[in-house]
Design a protein around this motif. Structure first.
Motif, PDB file in Angstrom:
ATOM      1  N   ASN A  69      19.971  -5.270  -6.560  1.00  0.00           N
ATOM      2  CA  ASN A  69      19.007  -4.350  -6.983  1.00  0.00           C
ATOM      3  C   ASN A  69      19.038  -4.199  -8.562  1.00  0.00           C
ATOM      4  O   ASN A  69      19.424  -3.236  -9.230  1.00  0.00           O
ATOM      5  CB  ASN A  69      19.197  -2.916  -6.263  1.00  0.00           C
ATOM      6  CG  ASN A  69      18.106  -1.954  -6.578  1.00  0.00           C
ATOM      7  OD1 ASN A  69      16.888  -2.298  -6.730  1.00  0.00           O
ATOM      8  ND2 ASN A  69      18.459  -0.728  -6.632  1.00  0.00           N
ATOM      9  N   LEU A  76      11.431  -1.921 -11.703  1.00  0.00           N
ATOM     10  CA  LEU A  76      10.611  -1.305 -10.768  1.00  0.00           C
ATOM     11  C   LEU A  76       9.100  -1.733 -10.904  1.00  0.00           C
ATOM     12  O   LEU A  76       8.697  -1.626 -12.259  1.00  0.00           O
ATOM     13  CB  LEU A  76      10.740   0.252 -10.533  1.00  0.00           C
ATOM     14  CG  LEU A  76       9.889   0.802  -9.230  1.00  0.00           C
ATOM     15  CD1 LEU A  76      10.923   0.582  -8.083  1.00  0.00           C
ATOM     16  CD2 LEU A  76      10.136   2.450  -9.615  1.00  0.00           C
ATOM     17  N   THR A 120      11.358  -4.419  -0.136  1.00  0.00           N
ATOM     18  CA  THR A 120      10.998  -3.139  -0.832  1.00  0.00           C
ATOM     19  C   THR A 120      11.195  -2.125   0.050  1.00  0.00           C
ATOM     20  O   THR A 120      11.245  -1.853   1.151  1.00  0.00           O
ATOM     21  CB  THR A 120       9.584  -3.153  -0.990  1.00  0.00           C
ATOM     22  OG1 THR A 120       9.216  -4.174  -1.712  1.00  0.00           O
ATOM     23  CG2 THR A 120       9.083  -1.808  -1.876  1.00  0.00           C
ATOM     24  N   SER A 121      12.201  -0.999  -0.555  1.00  0.00           N
ATOM     25  CA  SER A 121      12.495   0.197   0.144  1.00  0.00           C
ATOM     26  C   SER A 121      11.164   1.003   0.507  1.00  0.00           C
ATOM     27  O   SER A 121      10.325   1.177  -0.182  1.00  0.00           O
ATOM     28  CB  SER A 121      13.258   0.976  -0.793  1.00  0.00           C
ATOM     29  OG  SER A 121      13.563   2.471  -0.269  1.00  0.00           O
ATOM     30  N   TYR A 141      11.373   4.451  -1.584  1.00  0.00           N
ATOM     31  CA  TYR A 141      11.245   4.698  -3.061  1.00  0.00           C
ATOM     32  C   TYR A 141      10.771   3.690  -3.786  1.00  0.00           C
ATOM     33  O   TYR A 141      10.783   3.434  -4.994  1.00  0.00           O
ATOM     34  CB  TYR A 141      12.856   4.822  -3.473  1.00  0.00           C
ATOM     35  CG  TYR A 141      13.533   5.857  -2.697  1.00  0.00           C
ATOM     36  CD1 TYR A 141      13.276   7.139  -2.842  1.00  0.00           C
ATOM     37  CD2 TYR A 141      14.568   5.546  -1.849  1.00  0.00           C
ATOM     38  CE1 TYR A 141      13.992   7.999  -2.098  1.00  0.00           C
ATOM     39  CE2 TYR A 141      15.531   6.413  -1.161  1.00  0.00           C
ATOM     40  CZ  TYR A 141      15.083   7.695  -1.350  1.00  0.00           C
ATOM     41  OH  TYR A 141      15.760   8.870  -0.636  1.00  0.00           O
ATOM     42  N   ASN A 156      11.832   0.949  -4.365  1.00  0.00           N
ATOM     43  CA  ASN A 156      12.957  -0.084  -4.809  1.00  0.00           C
ATOM     44  C   ASN A 156      12.736  -1.599  -4.534  1.00  0.00           C
ATOM     45  O   ASN A 156      12.515  -1.735  -3.176  1.00  0.00           O
ATOM     46  CB  ASN A 156      14.457   0.512  -4.653  1.00  0.00           C
ATOM     47  CG  ASN A 156      14.413   1.926  -5.141  1.00  0.00           C
ATOM     48  OD1 ASN A 156      13.677   2.323  -5.899  1.00  0.00           O
ATOM     49  ND2 ASN A 156      15.464   2.705  -4.579  1.00  0.00           N
ATOM     50  N   ARG A 157      13.208  -2.444  -5.442  1.00  0.00           N
ATOM     51  CA  ARG A 157      12.975  -3.733  -5.052  1.00  0.00           C
ATOM     52  C   ARG A 157      14.533  -4.493  -4.715  1.00  0.00           C
ATOM     53  O   ARG A 157      15.136  -4.304  -5.572  1.00  0.00           O
ATOM     54  CB  ARG A 157      12.250  -4.777  -6.144  1.00  0.00           C
ATOM     55  CG  ARG A 157      10.974  -4.225  -6.315  1.00  0.00           C
ATOM     56  CD  ARG A 157      10.426  -4.718  -7.618  1.00  0.00           C
ATOM     57  NE  ARG A 157      10.326  -6.079  -7.522  1.00  0.00           N
ATOM     58  CZ  ARG A 157      10.312  -7.059  -8.719  1.00  0.00           C
ATOM     59  NH1 ARG A 157      10.035  -6.550  -9.853  1.00  0.00           N
ATOM     60  NH2 ARG A 157      10.002  -8.267  -8.365  1.00  0.00           N
ATOM     61  N   LYS A 206      13.021   1.627 -15.587  1.00  0.00           N
ATOM     62  CA  LYS A 206      13.650   2.052 -14.289  1.00  0.00           C
ATOM     63  C   LYS A 206      13.790   0.779 -13.320  1.00  0.00           C
ATOM     64  O   LYS A 206      12.824  -0.078 -13.237  1.00  0.00           O
ATOM     65  CB  LYS A 206      12.427   2.854 -13.744  1.00  0.00           C
ATOM     66  CG  LYS A 206      13.026   3.577 -12.489  1.00  0.00           C
ATOM     67  CD  LYS A 206      11.930   4.262 -11.846  1.00  0.00           C
ATOM     68  CE  LYS A 206      11.738   5.751 -12.587  1.00  0.00           C
ATOM     69  NZ  LYS A 206      10.849   6.572 -11.808  1.00  0.00           N
ATOM     70  N   ALA A 226      15.540   1.839 -10.243  1.00  0.00           N
ATOM     71  CA  ALA A 226      15.238   2.485  -8.710  1.00  0.00           C
ATOM     72  C   ALA A 226      15.348   3.997  -9.024  1.00  0.00           C
ATOM     73  O   ALA A 226      15.995   4.449  -9.964  1.00  0.00           O
ATOM     74  CB  ALA A 226      16.435   1.825  -7.876  1.00  0.00           C
ATOM     75  N   ASN A 227      14.783   4.731  -7.885  1.00  0.00           N
ATOM     76  CA  ASN A 227      15.282   6.002  -7.720  1.00  0.00           C
ATOM     77  C   ASN A 227      15.896   6.261  -6.286  1.00  0.00           C
ATOM     78  O   ASN A 227      16.038   5.312  -5.486  1.00  0.00           O
ATOM     79  CB  ASN A 227      14.040   6.734  -7.611  1.00  0.00           C
ATOM     80  CG  ASN A 227      13.230   7.103  -8.775  1.00  0.00           C
ATOM     81  OD1 ASN A 227      12.199   6.859  -9.172  1.00  0.00           O
ATOM     82  ND2 ASN A 227      14.082   7.604  -9.930  1.00  0.00           N
ATOM     83  N   ALA A 271      20.428   3.626  -4.553  1.00  0.00           N
ATOM     84  CA  ALA A 271      20.016   2.740  -5.869  1.00  0.00           C
ATOM     85  C   ALA A 271      21.245   2.001  -6.137  1.00  0.00           C
ATOM     86  O   ALA A 271      21.253   1.615  -7.519  1.00  0.00           O
ATOM     87  CB  ALA A 271      19.329   3.776  -6.783  1.00  0.00           C
TER      88      ALA A 271
END
Length: 283
Positions: free
Chosen positions: A22, A26, A50-51, A54, A56-57, A230, A232-233, A240
């Motif tokens: 990760n 983003l 992809t989450s 969130y 996130n990638r 950014k 991730a969150n 993350a």
């Protein structure tokens, strides 16, 4: 503001192993990826995920036998930062919160807000303005917790940090999140690349939901708040993590860099935050 970011991860893999990496910037309305490259040596087929919650990638890859694995990522990213007059910010009552914000009120693995409510109300409950309350939390952490590299590990929680009074950026973020949630302020974990962070590394801080938007706070005071890209969150670091590895391995090093490409960068520091708030990667 345009930034050039890069990271390299090196591992010695000892057995069949699956990795979730990760480290990609983003993609969001406020953060545009102009160009990026991702390389693995030796070559292994990858899958980008992809989450659901969130955005996130993640890169998933499977190593079938022992090898030395080198992973590198490089990108140019245009990250926007919205400066807000803090006098315009008001608390959003729980009854009016969007459904996607409510989960960030609950205790989580590393942010046991239910165990810190007594301390939170004793130290900060008398502050009526919600933005000033979060600033007071950030100041308290900075003044009462020592930043000591290598002092904690992946199991350290906010409750441990409040007890031991030492930590790194991850721990400062978890404690800030837990104290906010204990005071009914939604808060979430932020991990990313950071301009002017010394020594260079991935950086963690937190965002609090105030006045209908996510605002960035960093109790370490180690980098400008508008120098963040950014990744991730999440509720905490469990959502993350830079690398989640399922198998036997040894880490052989991490290298991270973040460089501003615009000459007119003006740092937004913690001291500025007493007069203005800042939302990262927002339009």
């Amino acid at each position: 503001m345009k930034f050039e970011i890069a990271s390299e991860l090196a591992y010695e893999i000892h057995s069949p192993t699956t990795l979730l990496i990760n480290i990609h910037a983003l993609r969001s309305p406020g953060q545009t990826i102009i160009e990026e490259t991702f390389n693995i040596e030796p070559y292994i087929r990858i899958e980008e995920l992809t989450s659901i919650h969130y955005e996130n990638r993640f890169i998933r890859l499977e190593v079938e036998e022992g090898t030395n694995l080198n992973i590198s990522y490089k990108a140019i990213v245009d990250a926007s930062h919205k400066i807000i007059d803090q006098r315009e910010l008001e608390a959003v009552p729980v009854v009016a919160l969007d459904g996607n914000v409510i989960p960030f009120l609950f205790p989580s693995r590393y942010c046991q807000s239910d165990k810190l409510s007594t301390l939170a109300y004793k130290e900060f409950g008398h502050i009526s303005n919600v933005y000033e309350k979060v600033l007071a939390i950030v100041d308290w952490i900075y003044e009462n917790v020592d930043y000591v590299s290598g002092s904690t590990n992946s199991q350290t929680s906010a409750y441990d940090t409040i007890t031991e009074r030492t930590g790194v950026c991850r721990d400062f973020a978890h404690l800030g999140i837990a104290l906010c949630r204990a005071l009914t302020i939604p808060a979430r974990y932020f991990t990313g690349y950071s301009y002017k962070l010394n020594p260079p590394d991935f950086h963690a801080c937190f965002e609090a939901y105030i006045g209908g938007q996510w605002l960035i706070f960093d109790a370490t005071r180690l980098a400008p708040l508008n120098g963040l890209v950014k990744i991730a969150n999440g509720r905490d670091a469990a959502d993350a993590s830079i690398a989640s590895i399922f198998g036997r391995y040894t880490s052989n090093g991490i290298t991270v860099s973040c460089r501003a490409l615009d000459d007119n960068f003006v740092p937004f520091t913690h001291e500025n935050a007493y007069h203005k708030a800042i939302a990262v990667n927002a339009i």
